[in-house]
Design a protein around this motif. Sequence first.
Motif, PDB file in Angstrom:
ATOM      1  N   ALA A   7       0.808  -1.228   0.000  1.00 28.63           N
ATOM      2  CA  ALA A   7       0.000   0.000   0.000  1.00 28.63           C
ATOM      3  C   ALA A   7       0.842   1.279   0.000  1.00 28.63           C
ATOM      4  N   GLU A  12       1.557   8.112  -1.947  1.00 28.44           N
ATOM      5  CA  GLU A  12       1.811   9.427  -2.549  1.00 28.44           C
ATOM      6  C   GLU A  12       0.858   9.730  -3.710  1.00 28.44           C
ATOM      7  N   PHE A  18      -2.980   0.659   5.168  1.00 28.36           N
ATOM      8  CA  PHE A  18      -3.810  -0.057   6.144  1.00 28.36           C
ATOM      9  C   PHE A  18      -3.313   0.113   7.570  1.00 28.36           C
ATOM     10  N   ARG A  19      -1.991  -0.046   7.755  1.00 27.64           N
ATOM     11  CA  ARG A  19      -1.468  -0.158   9.128  1.00 27.64           C
ATOM     12  C   ARG A  19      -0.668   1.051   9.593  1.00 27.64           C
ATOM     13  N   TYR A  50     -16.053  -0.468  -0.273  1.00 24.77           N
ATOM     14  CA  TYR A  50     -15.307  -0.781  -1.499  1.00 24.77           C
ATOM     15  C   TYR A  50     -15.659   0.169  -2.641  1.00 24.77           C
ATOM     16  N   ARG A  53     -13.699   3.337  -2.104  1.00 22.55           N
ATOM     17  CA  ARG A  53     -12.279   3.144  -2.417  1.00 22.55           C
ATOM     18  C   ARG A  53     -12.056   2.994  -3.920  1.00 22.55           C
ATOM     19  N   HIS A 102      -3.615  -9.898  -4.353  1.00 23.06           N
ATOM     20  CA  HIS A 102      -4.841  -9.754  -3.560  1.00 23.06           C
ATOM     21  C   HIS A 102      -6.026  -9.274  -4.389  1.00 23.06           C
ATOM     22  N   GLY A 144      -8.255 -14.955   5.612  1.00 23.01           N
ATOM     23  CA  GLY A 144      -8.742 -16.338   5.687  1.00 23.01           C
ATOM     24  C   GLY A 144      -9.016 -16.949   4.322  1.00 23.01           C
ATOM     25  N   GLU A 145      -8.950 -16.124   3.263  1.00 22.40           N
ATOM     26  CA  GLU A 145      -9.192 -16.657   1.916  1.00 22.40           C
ATOM     27  C   GLU A 145      -7.865 -17.000   1.237  1.00 22.40           C
ATOM     28  N   THR A 170       5.568  -1.912   1.997  1.00 22.23           N
ATOM     29  CA  THR A 170       4.742  -2.942   2.640  1.00 22.23           C
ATOM     30  C   THR A 170       5.218  -3.160   4.069  1.00 22.23           C
ATOM     31  N   SER A 171       4.261  -3.369   4.971  1.00 17.66           N
ATOM     32  CA  SER A 171       4.614  -3.606   6.376  1.00 17.66           C
ATOM     33  C   SER A 171       5.133  -5.025   6.574  1.00 17.66           C
ATOM     34  N   TYR A 175       0.696 -12.643   5.365  1.00 17.59           N
ATOM     35  CA  TYR A 175       1.191 -13.846   4.680  1.00 17.59           C
ATOM     36  C   TYR A 175       0.115 -14.447   3.792  1.00 17.59           C
ATOM     37  N   ASN A 195      11.117   1.970   2.459  1.00 18.94           N
ATOM     38  CA  ASN A 195      10.023   2.205   3.401  1.00 18.94           C
ATOM     39  C   ASN A 195      10.505   3.219   4.441  1.00 18.94           C
TER      40      ASN A 195
HETATM   41  C1  BJW Z   1       5.535   3.939   2.479  1.00 19.77           C
HETATM   42  C2  BJW Z   1       5.104   5.190   2.133  1.00 19.77           C
HETATM   43  C3  BJW Z   1       5.793   5.794   1.100  1.00 19.77           C
HETATM   44  C4  BJW Z   1       3.867   4.594   3.733  1.00 19.77           C
HETATM   45  N1  BJW Z   1       6.794   5.142   0.502  1.00 19.77           N
HETATM   46  N2  BJW Z   1       6.533   3.313   1.882  1.00 19.77           N
HETATM   47  C5  BJW Z   1      -0.891 -15.590  12.150  1.00 19.77           C
HETATM   48  C6  BJW Z   1       0.419 -15.695  11.663  1.00 19.77           C
HETATM   49  C7  BJW Z   1       0.665 -15.735  10.285  1.00 19.77           C
HETATM   50  C8  BJW Z   1      -0.380 -15.659   9.388  1.00 19.77           C
HETATM   51  C9  BJW Z   1      -1.668 -15.557   9.872  1.00 19.77           C
HETATM   52  C10 BJW Z   1      -1.913 -15.530  11.235  1.00 19.77           C
HETATM   53  N3  BJW Z   1      -3.252 -15.401  11.409  1.00 19.77           N
HETATM   54  C11 BJW Z   1      -3.858 -15.322  10.194  1.00 19.77           C
HETATM   55  C12 BJW Z   1      -2.906 -15.433   9.247  1.00 19.77           C
HETATM   56  C13 BJW Z   1      -3.120 -15.405   7.779  1.00 19.77           C
HETATM   57  C14 BJW Z   1      -3.409 -14.009   7.269  1.00 19.77           C
HETATM   58  C15 BJW Z   1      -2.315 -13.063   7.781  1.00 19.77           C
HETATM   59  O1  BJW Z   1      -1.244 -12.963   7.229  1.00 19.77           O
HETATM   60  N4  BJW Z   1      -2.612 -12.338   8.850  1.00 19.77           N
HETATM   61  C16 BJW Z   1      -1.612 -11.461   9.485  1.00 19.77           C
HETATM   62  C17 BJW Z   1      -2.112 -10.011   9.428  1.00 19.77           C
HETATM   63  C18 BJW Z   1      -1.350 -11.952  10.859  1.00 19.77           C
HETATM   64  N5  BJW Z   1      -3.390 -14.105   5.815  1.00 19.77           N
HETATM   65  C19 BJW Z   1      -4.468 -14.442   5.132  1.00 19.77           C
HETATM   66  O2  BJW Z   1      -5.549 -14.647   5.666  1.00 19.77           O
HETATM   67  C20 BJW Z   1      -4.278 -14.606   3.647  1.00 19.77           C
HETATM   68  N6  BJW Z   1      -4.817 -15.845   3.218  1.00 19.77           N
HETATM   69  C21 BJW Z   1      -4.304 -17.022   3.648  1.00 19.77           C
HETATM   70  O3  BJW Z   1      -3.392 -17.087   4.433  1.00 19.77           O
HETATM   71  O4  BJW Z   1      -4.927 -18.119   3.087  1.00 19.77           O
HETATM   72  C22 BJW Z   1      -4.677 -19.404   3.656  1.00 19.77           C
HETATM   73  C23 BJW Z   1      -5.769 -19.664   4.647  1.00 19.77           C
HETATM   74  C24 BJW Z   1      -6.938 -20.189   4.202  1.00 19.77           C
HETATM   75  C25 BJW Z   1      -7.960 -20.447   5.127  1.00 19.77           C
HETATM   76  C26 BJW Z   1      -7.764 -20.119   6.480  1.00 19.77           C
HETATM   77  C27 BJW Z   1      -6.561 -19.552   6.879  1.00 19.77           C
HETATM   78  C28 BJW Z   1      -5.560 -19.318   5.961  1.00 19.77           C
HETATM   79  C29 BJW Z   1      -5.057 -13.527   2.900  1.00 19.77           C
HETATM   80  C30 BJW Z   1      -4.588 -12.158   3.212  1.00 19.77           C
HETATM   81  C31 BJW Z   1      -5.474 -11.146   2.493  1.00 19.77           C
HETATM   82  C32 BJW Z   1      -5.131  -9.719   2.872  1.00 19.77           C
HETATM   83  N7  BJW Z   1      -6.153  -8.864   2.409  1.00 19.77           N
HETATM   84  C33 BJW Z   1      -5.971  -7.419   2.480  1.00 19.77           C
HETATM   85  C34 BJW Z   1      -7.234  -6.729   1.907  1.00 19.77           C
HETATM   86  C35 BJW Z   1      -7.229  -6.872   0.374  1.00 19.77           C
HETATM   87  C36 BJW Z   1      -8.380  -6.189  -0.272  1.00 19.77           C
HETATM   88  C37 BJW Z   1      -8.441  -4.709   0.014  1.00 19.77           C
HETATM   89  O5  BJW Z   1      -7.527  -3.931  -0.352  1.00 19.77           O
HETATM   90  O6  BJW Z   1      -9.418  -4.310   0.615  1.00 19.77           O
HETATM   91  O7  BJW Z   1      -4.824  -7.028   1.714  1.00 19.77           O
HETATM   92  S1  BJW Z   1      -5.578  -6.820   4.128  1.00 19.77           S
HETATM   93  C38 BJW Z   1      -4.405  -5.609   3.606  1.00 19.77           C
HETATM   94  O8  BJW Z   1      -3.077  -5.998   4.037  1.00 19.77           O
HETATM   95  C39 BJW Z   1      -4.380  -5.686   2.066  1.00 19.77           C
HETATM   96  C40 BJW Z   1      -2.933  -5.511   1.776  1.00 19.77           C
HETATM   97  O9  BJW Z   1      -2.633  -5.989   0.484  1.00 19.77           O
HETATM   98  C41 BJW Z   1      -2.279  -6.296   2.887  1.00 19.77           C
HETATM   99  C42 BJW Z   1      -0.853  -5.919   3.134  1.00 19.77           C
HETATM  100  O10 BJW Z   1      -0.741  -4.596   3.557  1.00 19.77           O
HETATM  101  P1  BJW Z   1       0.462  -3.674   3.045  1.00 19.77           P
HETATM  102  O11 BJW Z   1       0.370  -3.491   1.595  1.00 19.77           O
HETATM  103  O12 BJW Z   1       1.739  -4.181   3.593  1.00 19.77           O
HETATM  104  O13 BJW Z   1       0.065  -2.265   3.696  1.00 19.77           O
HETATM  105  P2  BJW Z   1       0.336  -1.737   5.189  1.00 19.77           P
HETATM  106  O14 BJW Z   1      -0.603  -0.619   5.445  1.00 19.77           O
HETATM  107  O15 BJW Z   1       0.364  -2.826   6.172  1.00 19.77           O
HETATM  108  O16 BJW Z   1       1.826  -1.152   5.115  1.00 19.77           O
HETATM  109  C43 BJW Z   1       2.112   0.004   4.346  1.00 19.77           C
HETATM  110  C44 BJW Z   1       3.602   0.296   4.452  1.00 19.77           C
HETATM  111  O17 BJW Z   1       3.911   1.360   3.588  1.00 19.77           O
HETATM  112  C45 BJW Z   1       4.038   0.727   5.871  1.00 19.77           C
HETATM  113  O18 BJW Z   1       5.140  -0.080   6.284  1.00 19.77           O
HETATM  114  C46 BJW Z   1       4.477   2.181   5.688  1.00 19.77           C
HETATM  115  O19 BJW Z   1       5.574   2.553   6.511  1.00 19.77           O
HETATM  116  C47 BJW Z   1       4.832   2.212   4.225  1.00 19.77           C
HETATM  117  N8  BJW Z   1       4.700   3.507   3.592  1.00 19.77           N
HETATM  118  N9  BJW Z   1       4.042   5.528   2.996  1.00 19.77           N
HETATM  119  C48 BJW Z   1       7.124   3.892   0.962  1.00 19.77           C
HETATM  120  N10 BJW Z   1       5.450   7.040   0.692  1.00 19.77           N
END
Ligand code: BJW
Length: 229
Positions: A7, A12, A18-19, A50, A53, A102, A144-145, A170-171, A175, A195
């Motif tokens: 994200a 920019e 998200f986080r 949605y 967004r 995603h 969970g998907e 990405t944070s 996973y 980052n």
């Molecule tokens: C800058 C900046 C600038 C700012 N320049 N940088 C426990 C342990 C491990 C795993 C799990 C667990 N419990 C559950 C799980 C699994 C779960 C998971 O990982 N959870 C963790 C959060 C704990 N994962 C899932 O459920 C996935 N599926 C799966 O595992 O399937 C198998 C399964 C099947 C059945 C049952 C169980 C498992 C699916 C994950 C789907 C995530 N979905 C989302 C929403 C998508 C749709 C939407 O957009 O609405 O995806 S959530 C959200 O997080 C979105 C993002 O793609 C995703 C990642 O976020 P991202 O991109 O990293 O953004 P941020 O906000 O976190 O970070 C932004 C970063 O940018 C920051 O670091 C800033 O500093 C930086 N930044 N400005 C550069 N200018």
Amino acid sequence: MVFFTGAGISAESGISTFRDPDGYWSKYDPMKLASPEGFKEDPELVLRWYAARRQLAGKAQPNPGHLAITQFQKLFPHSVVITQNVDGLHARAGNEPVWELHGNIHRQKCLKCAEEVAFNPDNPDGINYCACGGMLRPDVVWFGESLSISILNQAFDAVKSCSLLFTIGTSTQVYPAAQLPFEALNQGAFVIEVNPEPTPFSAKADLSLRDPVGKVLPNLYEEFYAALF
Ligand code: BJW
Ligand code: ZN
């Protein structure tokens, strides 16, 4: 070369992360808005969020970070973008190929038959149905998907054979996507994190550049270009 993005690369362009302290998950409960259970409980709430967004993403413009990747891909034609983002900005910047782990907010699919169906302009933010009777939902991956197995395999294959991976905005918490930079390190690639904030990956990165991507990536491109020509 692999560009793995989250994200932060769209921040920019005016799209919320998200986080971060002011990110979506500081205001809203992810389980209510981004899980199958949340959708089942209150589809109207989820669809409204949605639609808002989608509208924002449609109006947003790719920023210098996205555009620098287009330049890199011209210079290194085998490089790929693997993104967690659903906003479509990589493709609009001319990045190619782009693999969306995603999903994409500009598509919707049927809950029952999984067919993609066009948006209904008369009811863009409410409940709509497929011809088969199933309710339509955003074509994104919720908690969970499972991710698309073919896209995920493609992503891991590319990462296993790359020599340089950028992990950008990405944070590194969600996973299986967050495994990709670790996988690149394990197979011997050089990994650069871009980052402004540290992440669980920072300590492992070969290089951690703590600045916004819109500043870092165009500069890096200039340096690559100057070094090569
Ligand atoms: C800058 C900046 C600038 C700012 N320049 N940088 C426990 C342990 C491990 C795993 C799990 C667990 N419990 C559950 C799980 C699994 C779960 C998971 O990982 N959870 C963790 C959060 C704990 N994962 C899932 O459920 C996935 N599926 C799966 O595992 O399937 C198998 C399964 C099947 C059945 C049952 C169980 C498992 C699916 C994950 C789907 C995530 N979905 C989302 C929403 C998508 C749709 C939407 O957009 O609405 O995806 S959530 C959200 O997080 C979105 C993002 O793609 C995703 C990642 O976020 P991202 O991109 O990293 O953004 P941020 O906000 O976190 O970070 C932004 C970063 O940018 C920051 O670091 C800033 O500093 C930086 N930044 N400005 C550069 N200018
Ligand atoms: Zn259907």
